[in-house]
Design a protein around this motif. Structure first.
Motif, short mmCIF file in Angstrom:
data_model
loop_
_atom_site.label_atom_id
_atom_site.label_comp_id
_atom_site.label_asym_id
_atom_site.label_seq_id
_atom_site.Cartn_x
_atom_site.Cartn_y
_atom_site.Cartn_z
N SER A 48 36.73 7.30 14.43
CA SER A 48 37.66 8.38 13.79
C SER A 48 38.77 8.76 14.63
O SER A 48 38.91 8.39 15.87
CB SER A 48 36.60 9.64 13.43
N VAL A 49 39.95 8.86 13.84
CA VAL A 49 41.15 8.98 14.70
C VAL A 49 41.65 10.38 13.94
O VAL A 49 41.93 10.49 12.70
CB VAL A 49 42.13 7.98 14.27
N THR A 50 42.04 11.28 14.81
CA THR A 50 42.49 12.62 14.41
C THR A 50 43.72 12.90 15.11
O THR A 50 43.78 12.73 16.17
CB THR A 50 41.54 13.80 14.93
N VAL A 51 44.69 13.16 13.88
CA VAL A 51 46.16 13.52 14.64
C VAL A 51 46.36 14.99 14.34
O VAL A 51 46.05 15.71 13.36
CB VAL A 51 47.05 12.64 13.60
N THR A 52 46.75 15.63 15.41
CA THR A 52 47.29 17.04 15.30
C THR A 52 48.56 17.39 15.44
O THR A 52 49.28 16.75 16.23
CB THR A 52 46.45 17.97 16.29
N ASN A 53 49.19 17.74 14.59
CA ASN A 53 50.81 18.06 14.66
C ASN A 53 51.14 19.08 15.49
O ASN A 53 50.79 20.31 15.41
CB ASN A 53 51.14 18.23 13.29
N LEU A 54 51.66 18.57 16.60
CA LEU A 54 52.14 19.91 17.67
C LEU A 54 53.48 20.42 17.45
O LEU A 54 53.95 21.09 18.34
CB LEU A 54 51.98 19.16 19.11
N THR A 55 54.39 19.92 16.47
CA THR A 55 55.72 20.46 16.25
C THR A 55 55.62 21.66 15.85
O THR A 55 54.74 22.16 15.28
CB THR A 55 56.67 19.24 15.57
N ALA A 56 56.80 22.47 15.84
CA ALA A 56 57.29 23.60 15.17
C ALA A 56 57.26 23.60 13.78
O ALA A 56 56.66 24.53 12.89
CB ALA A 56 58.42 24.16 15.80
N ASN A 57 58.01 22.83 13.24
CA ASN A 57 58.31 22.73 11.74
C ASN A 57 58.76 21.19 11.33
O ASN A 57 59.68 21.06 10.73
CB ASN A 57 59.67 23.64 11.62
N GLN A 58 57.97 20.29 11.82
CA GLN A 58 58.31 18.99 11.27
C GLN A 58 56.80 18.44 10.92
O GLN A 58 55.86 17.91 11.53
CB GLN A 58 58.47 18.04 12.57
N PRO A 59 56.61 18.67 9.39
CA PRO A 59 55.57 17.77 8.92
C PRO A 59 55.31 16.40 9.19
O PRO A 59 56.40 15.79 9.42
CB PRO A 59 55.69 18.11 7.37
N GLY A 109 46.01 8.12 5.87
CA GLY A 109 45.98 9.49 5.66
C GLY A 109 46.42 9.81 4.29
O GLY A 109 47.24 8.91 3.75
N ILE A 110 45.95 10.57 3.38
CA ILE A 110 46.03 11.04 1.93
C ILE A 110 47.44 11.84 2.04
O ILE A 110 48.19 11.73 1.08
CB ILE A 110 45.00 11.55 1.12
N GLU A 111 47.53 12.90 2.84
CA GLU A 111 48.25 13.95 2.78
C GLU A 111 49.27 14.21 3.91
O GLU A 111 48.57 13.70 5.02
CB GLU A 111 47.64 15.17 2.36
N ALA A 112 50.26 14.69 3.76
CA ALA A 112 51.17 14.98 5.01
C ALA A 112 50.24 16.02 6.02
O ALA A 112 49.39 16.82 5.53
CB ALA A 112 52.61 15.68 4.57
N ILE A 113 50.72 16.03 7.09
CA ILE A 113 50.00 16.97 8.21
C ILE A 113 50.97 17.99 8.58
O ILE A 113 52.01 17.75 9.34
CB ILE A 113 49.36 16.12 9.56
N PRO A 114 50.77 19.37 7.90
CA PRO A 114 51.88 20.22 8.38
C PRO A 114 51.64 20.58 9.95
O PRO A 114 50.69 20.52 10.50
CB PRO A 114 51.26 21.68 7.42
N PRO A 115 52.75 21.45 10.36
CA PRO A 115 52.66 21.76 11.81
C PRO A 115 51.63 22.58 12.06
O PRO A 115 51.25 23.33 11.26
CB PRO A 115 53.98 22.43 11.88
#
Lengths: 241, 247
Positions: A48-59, A109-115
């Motif tokens: 499994s690969v999990t991506v966590t978005n660490l940015t302030a405001n970049q989906p 992935g199916i959906e964008a990852i929000p910040p």
């Protein structure tokens, strides 16, 4: 299986590669005659690969995870991006990656990852095919920035192990970082994604960051919160089988 | 397996290119291979969008540092960071019995360029340091500080950050000044610098080596506060990638 676990397996190329690798890696087994996986082969490995978005405001665009041969590279810094990578970096379009030479599996992935948010996909990879893994996703409020882990060696991951990697933001070098209205697909602009023209340095490099109107780029539709710094994403890879 | 043995000589399994063909065999080969940590083959890659590196200095050494974050820069380091002059750093290193490779790129390393195959016989030395000035800046440099050279053969990839020597205010004015203590930037080698900047106000009080905050620049080539171009000369870390093959 969740929709986001959807896995696309290649047809002929995967069959051929499985056959070749089966020969090379399974020393005690008869070469497979037709099937990609010998019937007496071990069960596929599951990651499994999990991506966590660490940015302030970049989906981040829906992530692409590719399993590939050890010597395949999604890109090389200082060299031009492939069109498949350009499409991902400019428009978040992952479809071209599956056709790249050496790629055996693509999970999307199916959906964008929000910040601040995370998403997970799974890949099941026959043991003889386990080699490189790469992850890529676009920072959508940019012209052509993408976050990536390029060529992690899955063979170093034992059963039950997991590893945390931190992704840098690269610039595909295929589109000038104008930040101008109509040039970026993310919610800050709702502009254009992929454009075949290459009007930047045409080599992949570390992204210099966005400037934004708040920091003196007059034509920019971005503001201070769209700026980012490395690392831009955390990528956890877990092997469960 | 028999078939593959015929097709691929055994020794080629040791090359990473063939690991996917016979990983267990390659791994076993690596573990059994005698390790000579002294032989290094090094690549340096410029990862920036639009910054040059001045002549590189690589030093294999035991103790000591070319620079250290949180410490004051030496005059030799200041000369490198403000003007790209590595001669004092190199001669100091040599005088201390260290091993140097000076200017392997034979001049500037342009954005997106790389220099490959730098051979360094580190002998008994256990540490590797690398520096070069980032142009155009007042006193920014790429830095690898006393990396411990692995004793295990293999390929190691290191990402380098941009450091600020802390010796000169970052006024972002290109005026040809490269001597230590003289304000200003020596040059914009890409020919993409501006003129007549009024000068950025650098209110930093940190006079020790630290991570560089990056340049600002502006979009006015004929004025504005900076002679740098914000669309060309900004960077984020890492700024350089060093790939070391320990043989």
């Amino acid at each position: 299986m969740k929709p986001s676990d959807m896995m696309i397996k290649l047809g002929l190329g995967s069959l051929l590669m499985a056959a070749v690798l089966g020969l090379g890696a399974c020393s005690d087994e008869k070469p497979p005659s037709q099937a990609p996986i010998p019937s007496n082969a071990p069960v596929p490995r599951l990651y499994s690969v999990t991506v966590t978005n660490l940015t302030a405001n970049q989906p981040l665009s829906p992530m692409a995870v590719i399993a590939h041969s050890a010597d395949m590279s999604l890109f090389r810094v200082t060299e031009p991006a492939s069109v498949a990578l350009e499409k991902l970096a400019e428009g978040g379009d992952t479809t071209g990656l599956v056709a790249l030479f050496g790629v055996s599996h693509l999970a999307r992935g199916i959906e964008a990852i929000p910040p601040g948010m995370s998403d997970t996909v799974s890949l099941s990879i026959p043991t003889p095919l386990v080699a490189g893994l790469s992850v890529a996703t676009m920072l959508v409020n940019t012209n052509d920035a993408f976050a990536t882990v390029n060529g992690y060696d899955l063979r170093s991951l034992a059963l039950g192990d997991e590893v945390d990697l931190y992704a840098l933001a690269y610039d595909a070098g295929t589109e000038a970082n104008s930040e101008a209205r109509g040039t970026m697909p993310g919610p800050a602009d709702n502009g254009e994604g992929f454009n075949a023209a290459r009007d930047d340095v045409n080599r992949v490099h570390i992204h210099p960051g966005v400037i934004s109107a708040d920091d003196g780029l007059g034509d920019s539709v971005l503001s201070a919160s769209h700026r980012f710094n490395n690392p831009v994403a955390k990528i956890k890879i877990h092997r469960s089988r | 397996m028999k078939l593959n043995h015929q097709r691929y000589p055994h020794s080629r399994y040791l090359h990473p290119k063939y690991w996917h063909l016979s990983y267990p065999l390659a791994l076993a080969g690596l573990l059994c291979a005698p390790v000579d940590a002294a032989q290094l083959e090094i690549d340096v890659i410029n990862l920036t969008h639009g910054n040059h590196f001045t002549p590189l200095l690589l030093v294999a050494h035991m103790d000591g540092h070319l620079f250290q974050a949180g410490e004051m820069a030496t005059l030799a380091l200041q000369k490198m960071a403000e003007g790209g002059d590595i001669s004092d750093l190199a001669s100091d290193a040599t005088a201390n019995g260290n091993i140097t490779v000076e200017n392997p790129a034979a001049g500037l390393l342009a954005p997106g360029a790389k220099v490959t195959g730098i051979m360094l016989d580190s002998q008994a030395m256990t540490r590797l340091s690398v520096v070069a000035m980032i142009l155009p800046t007042n006193d920014a440099f790429i830095g690898l500080d006393a990396w411990s050279i692995p004793t295990e053969a293999g390929t190691y990839t290191l990402d380098l950050n941009g450091y600020d020597a802390g010796t000169e205010a970052n006024d972002e004015i290109i005026n040809g000044a490269g001597m230590p203590g003289v304000p200003g930037i020596p040059a914009a080698p890409g020919g993409d610098g501006g003129v007549n900047g009024s000068g950025m106000q650098d209110n930093s009080s940190n006079d020790r080596v630290h991570i560089h905050p990056g340049v600002l620049g502006d979009t006015d080539a004929l004025g504005g506060p900076s002679d740098l171009d914000s669309r060309i000369h900004r960077w984020q870390n890492p700024v350089a990638r060093v790939v070391v093959q320990v043989k």
